[in-house]
Design a protein around this motif. Structure first.
Motif, PDB file in Angstrom:
ATOM      1  N   ARG A  26      60.444  78.802  89.642  1.00 24.51           N
ATOM      2  CA  ARG A  26      59.651  79.781  88.867  1.00 24.51           C
ATOM      3  C   ARG A  26      58.516  79.095  88.121  1.00 24.51           C
ATOM      4  O   ARG A  26      57.357  79.525  88.192  1.00 24.51           O
ATOM      5  N   GLU A  36      53.672  86.793  87.875  1.00 27.77           N
ATOM      6  CA  GLU A  36      55.090  87.104  88.053  1.00 27.77           C
ATOM      7  C   GLU A  36      55.364  88.537  87.624  1.00 27.77           C
ATOM      8  O   GLU A  36      54.878  88.990  86.587  1.00 27.77           O
ATOM      9  N   ARG A  37      56.150  89.219  88.451  1.00 22.99           N
ATOM     10  CA  ARG A  37      56.618  90.571  88.124  1.00 22.99           C
ATOM     11  C   ARG A  37      58.114  90.586  88.401  1.00 22.99           C
ATOM     12  O   ARG A  37      58.568  90.097  89.436  1.00 22.99           O
ATOM     13  N   ILE A  38      58.887  91.128  87.480  1.00 24.46           N
ATOM     14  CA  ILE A  38      60.343  91.130  87.635  1.00 24.46           C
ATOM     15  C   ILE A  38      60.814  92.567  87.797  1.00 24.46           C
ATOM     16  O   ILE A  38      60.499  93.433  86.992  1.00 24.46           O
ATOM     17  N   HIS A  42      64.904  90.737  91.339  1.00 21.85           N
ATOM     18  CA  HIS A  42      63.811  90.264  92.186  1.00 21.85           C
ATOM     19  C   HIS A  42      62.666  89.746  91.324  1.00 21.85           C
ATOM     20  O   HIS A  42      62.170  90.456  90.452  1.00 21.85           O
ATOM     21  N   TYR A  43      62.255  88.529  91.596  1.00 26.91           N
ATOM     22  CA  TYR A  43      61.105  87.923  90.932  1.00 26.91           C
ATOM     23  C   TYR A  43      59.998  87.868  91.974  1.00 26.91           C
ATOM     24  O   TYR A  43      60.120  87.171  92.984  1.00 26.91           O
ATOM     25  N   TYR A  45      56.065  87.186  93.122  1.00 22.91           N
ATOM     26  CA  TYR A  45      54.915  86.365  92.780  1.00 22.91           C
ATOM     27  C   TYR A  45      53.762  86.663  93.727  1.00 22.91           C
ATOM     28  O   TYR A  45      53.954  86.781  94.930  1.00 22.91           O
ATOM     29  N   ASN A  55      58.966  86.745  97.125  1.00 22.38           N
ATOM     30  CA  ASN A  55      60.014  87.526  96.487  1.00 22.38           C
ATOM     31  C   ASN A  55      61.244  86.624  96.376  1.00 22.38           C
ATOM     32  O   ASN A  55      61.847  86.266  97.385  1.00 22.38           O
ATOM     33  N   GLN A  57      65.063  85.588  94.646  1.00 21.61           N
ATOM     34  CA  GLN A  57      66.289  86.022  93.992  1.00 21.61           C
ATOM     35  C   GLN A  57      67.158  84.787  93.829  1.00 21.61           C
ATOM     36  O   GLN A  57      67.350  84.035  94.783  1.00 21.61           O
TER      37      GLN A  57
END
Length: 99
Positions: A26, A36-38, A42-43, A45, A55, A57
């Motif tokens: 990360r 970054e969007r959570i 799921h993270y 980028y 994506n 995990q």
């Protein structure tokens, strides 16, 4: 060599994909300029001028090996760490130069 550089080196070598910490991965992506969007676990980028979306995990505190490989391919393909796809070809030419 800082922690980010060590993580980048380990990822680029590809010898320990199963032992990369999720948090290290990360931090590396954020350092490389990804947003970054959570969404739940799921993270996600993304980065301008890069068509792939990453994506991630976690599995416990580790990153999934196939996701580490995906990140490595993006770093190499787009030259995000000063590494280009053609570098392997230069190494192959060195033995010929000695002859």
């Amino acid at each position: 060599m800082g922690k980010i550089e060590k993580t980048l080196d380990r990822i680029l070598r590809g010898s320990s994909d199963a032992n990369i910490s999720f948090q290290e991965l990360r931090k590396l992506l954020l350092q490389l300029g990804f947003s970054e969007r959570i969404r739940g676990s799921h993270y996600i980028y993304a980065k301008t001028d890069i068509t792939e979306i990453v994506n991630l995990q976690p599995i416990g505190n580790k990153a999934k090996p196939y996701q580490v490989k995906q990140v490595r391919n993006i770093i190499i393909t787009y030259g995000l760490a000063g590494v280009q796809q053609d570098e392997g070809k230069e190494e192959a030419q060195d033995p010929n130069a000695e002859e």
